[in-house]
Write a protein that holds these residues in place. Structure first.
Motif, PDB file in Angstrom:
ATOM      1  N   GLY A 115       0.821  -1.215   0.000  1.00  0.00           N
ATOM      2  CA  GLY A 115       0.000   0.000   0.000  1.00  0.00           C
ATOM      3  C   GLY A 115       0.851   1.259   0.000  1.00  0.00           C
ATOM      4  N   ALA A 116       2.044   1.157   0.586  1.00  0.00           N
ATOM      5  CA  ALA A 116       2.942   2.319   0.645  1.00  0.00           C
ATOM      6  C   ALA A 116       3.808   2.424  -0.607  1.00  0.00           C
ATOM      7  CB  ALA A 116       3.821   2.228   1.884  1.00  0.00           C
TER       8      ALA A 116
ATOM      9  N   ALA B  46      14.094   2.399   2.776  1.00  0.00           N
ATOM     10  CA  ALA B  46      14.030   2.296   4.237  1.00  0.00           C
ATOM     11  C   ALA B  46      13.459   3.577   4.848  1.00  0.00           C
ATOM     12  CB  ALA B  46      15.418   2.004   4.805  1.00  0.00           C
ATOM     13  N   GLY B  47      13.916   4.708   4.342  1.00  0.00           N
ATOM     14  CA  GLY B  47      13.407   5.984   4.838  1.00  0.00           C
ATOM     15  C   GLY B  47      11.912   6.134   4.581  1.00  0.00           C
ATOM     16  N   LYS B  48      11.481   5.667   3.394  1.00  0.00           N
ATOM     17  CA  LYS B  48      10.065   5.773   3.014  1.00  0.00           C
ATOM     18  C   LYS B  48       9.195   4.906   3.936  1.00  0.00           C
ATOM     19  CE  LYS B  48       7.352   5.125  -1.238  1.00  0.00           C
ATOM     20  NZ  LYS B  48       7.470   4.726  -2.661  1.00  0.00           N
TER      21      LYS B  48
ATOM     22  N   SER C 289       6.265   6.187   6.341  1.00  0.00           N
ATOM     23  CA  SER C 289       4.891   5.684   6.189  1.00  0.00           C
ATOM     24  C   SER C 289       4.309   5.211   7.515  1.00  0.00           C
ATOM     25  CB  SER C 289       4.842   4.506   5.212  1.00  0.00           C
ATOM     26  OG  SER C 289       5.402   4.857   3.990  1.00  0.00           O
ATOM     27  N   LEU C 290       5.193   4.674   8.375  1.00  0.00           N
ATOM     28  CA  LEU C 290       4.727   4.144   9.661  1.00  0.00           C
ATOM     29  C   LEU C 290       4.704   5.224  10.736  1.00  0.00           C
ATOM     30  CD1 LEU C 290       6.705   0.776   9.692  1.00  0.00           C
ATOM     31  CD2 LEU C 290       4.204   0.972   9.837  1.00  0.00           C
TER      32      LEU C 290
ATOM     33  N   GLY D 200      14.993  -2.295  11.227  1.00  0.00           N
ATOM     34  CA  GLY D 200      15.759  -3.029  10.233  1.00  0.00           C
ATOM     35  C   GLY D 200      14.871  -3.376   9.054  1.00  0.00           C
ATOM     36  N   VAL D 201      15.360  -3.144   7.838  1.00  0.00           N
ATOM     37  CA  VAL D 201      14.596  -3.476   6.631  1.00  0.00           C
ATOM     38  C   VAL D 201      15.424  -4.456   5.803  1.00  0.00           C
ATOM     39  CG1 VAL D 201      13.461  -2.583   4.559  1.00  0.00           C
ATOM     40  CG2 VAL D 201      13.556  -1.169   6.641  1.00  0.00           C
TER      41      VAL D 201
END
Lengths: 364, 364
Positions: B118-119, B241-243, B247-248, B255-256
């Motif tokens: 969704g993001a 990772a920043g996005k 979004s959250l 960690g991604v």
């Protein structure tokens, strides 16, 4: 009995003293999987917050000392004024590192100077002062000027009086409570520097780069690395520190304070004093070296191999004294600044509350 | 209620979970003058050795949770499987950071994938599996191959089954206890990488360099930085990772994990999963960056400014699993090796006992 005890991960290092040095030692030990047990009379000791176990008791509480000795594999200390009987009582039960000689020598300014002189280390001229007559005679030899210092329990400028031409000699001795003392010749120095040296149980020695120190009101304010001394002076300073550690058959980290004095076109080094423990002027090692002085001391005391004392960055360490720690948030926003706070509840004038290491890429 | 609580030095951060991550968080907090209170059901938790206070209680012990909430200024956690009711109970009393959304999303593999899709984040194709029919239909769409994973409580390869041509579909669902699951399309990836991202209460974001990860028996074995990916892939990974953090509306370190897949002549990134906590693949930050992921998480959770995520060295992190930690002494002798042990009493096969960061001068 040769002290060759070697710890294993999970073993416990006992630390006498629960201030910021004990606290930073405990944190370093934890990273290596070692436990610590802090022994300190003050119920509010900052080191208690970060240690697996602690004892609140007086340094002459024999029952508490026995229980402490039984609970740990080795004992070290964060301050050189550990009472002699305390150290002796513990040393009969468990290895104490650094050993008794380092402690005895450094607790008494006269013994320290005699020991260093005997080891061939250059110092400012000094004289033993037990009476008004001793002081009068020494002042005559030193041209009427000198610093009178108690032999014991001096720190951060406490227990010392400056004597200049036409000084009140009687008043000076009274100001230090007529305590046994030494008179040091007043010297004109260019800079104050120090060297942090570590020595392991096996004799392995690691010496950190020379630090240039600036004091305010007799309290260390900044330590700058590299120091602005010649390469040869820097090398000599490191050699002197190594030699002192060797002479004491030392185990652990030691701070060696020196004066840089002009000598013709060059520089000469006079040792001021030694501290048989991690040292405020070595706090920069935590952020500018691969191995901090705290980890190094825990490794040495555990009987483990030392780490490299190599420095990867230039750095200025600034002590945060009294209400200076109130600027913690600005420091956190500063690029390259590493904030360290000691978790002390109350700030008082002159109290060390934390420090900041300001890191720069290594210049050369 | 907007969560804008900002701690002061001396305040206490509550941490759910007392393993090595909680322990390293507590050590980092202490350096900043923050206290920690660890909440964990296991009496022998490694983090208890380094914290000012701890509670041994079950995560559904309401009395213990209430006392814990009253004793701390903010709560965080070292693991994403904090029971939902525990988090909700605490969040009604004290800020919980990262917030409930991050926890809910990351606890359920399906919610996580739905959220990320969704993001606008690219993932491997996936399908919800609640029945044998769901699995059959999805496998047909995915060309008969895929990885079946439970939606909840999977870690280190647990709760997942690989399905290939002619697989026993019924057996696969039985192997995961017929639990609600997702099927992920099998992808052929070139590399596994991860990015550690930190986001503060104010929205300030710091992203660490991309890490290349190698697993053994589904457990992380090494993390290498820099990763051998193109500069543009590295930049994209950091942007992703920043996005996700954005979004959250995330607060803390995350960690991604991503797969690098070949895409014509170039590389493409598919996000594998996120972990709303400090991450094993970020342990290298402790010795190769100005600010470690642990300090960064404590700063974020305290509502403090973040530090720089800049990296000053190249590094390979190696996990010490089971009896590998027995080689601690050789590691201590290795130039450039930084040993970290977790103080765990018993070593078991597959148990993470420590790690070593091997540091090299920065390559470029």
């Amino acid at each position: 009995m040769a002290d060759t005890v070697r710890l294993r991960p999970g073993d416990t290092i006992g630390i006498l003293g629960g201030g910021q040095l004990g606290r930073m030692l405990a944190l370093a030990a934890a990273s290596l999987g070692l436990k610590t047990h802090i022994f300190c009379p003050e119920p509010d000791s900052p080191a208690f917050d970060v240690t697996a176990d602690f004892t609140i008791a007086a340094y002459d509480d024999i029952g508490a000392l026995n229980a402490f000795a039984a609970a740990v594999s080795v004992v070290t200390y964060e301050f050189e004024n550990v009472p002699g009987p305390t150290a002796a009582h513990l040393a009969a039960r468990v290895p104490v590192r650094p050993g008794p000689t380092a402690l005895e020598v450094s607790q008494d300014r006269l013994s320290e100077k005699d020991f260093l002189s005997g080891a061939g280390i250059e110092l400012a001229t000094y004289a033993r002062i037990d009476s008004d007559d001793d002081l009068k005679a020494a002042l005559e030899r030193f041209g009427g000027r000198g610093v009178l210092k108690t032999r014991r329990f001096g720190y951060d400028g406490k227990g010392q009086v400056m004597l200049r031409q036409a000084s009140d000699q009687r008043g000076a001795r009274r100001a230090i409570g007529d305590a046994p003392a030494v008179l040091e010749q007043l010297i004109t120095f260019e800079k104050e520097v120090s060297v942090i040296v570590a020595r392991g149980v096996s004799g392995q020695t690691e010496v950190y780069d020379v630090t240039e120190n600036r004091h305010e009101h007799h309290i260390l304010k900044t330590s700058t690395v590299p120091a602005s001394v010649s390469a040869s002076t820097a090398a000599t300073a490191k050699t002197i520190a190594g030699k002192i550690a060797e002479s004491l058959d030392y185990v652990g980290v030691m701070g060696v304070e020196m004066f840089v004095v002009a000598d013709g076109d060059g520089e000469r080094l006079l040792v001021n004093e030694i501290a048989p423990r991690v040292h405020n002027s070595g706090h920069w090692t935590e952020d500018a070296c691969l191995t901090s002085q705290f980890e190094q001391h825990m490794r040495a005391v555990a009987g483990w191999p030392l780490g490299s004392a190599e420095r990867h960055s230039d750095v200025i360490m600034e002590n945060l004294i009294g209400n200076e720690a109130e600027s913690w948030e600005e420091i956190l926003r500063e690029p390259g600044a590493r904030l360290h706070l000691y978790g002390k509840r109350a700030s008082r004038p002159g109290r060390k509350m934390g420090h900041v290491n300001r890191i720069r890429p290594k210049s050369a």
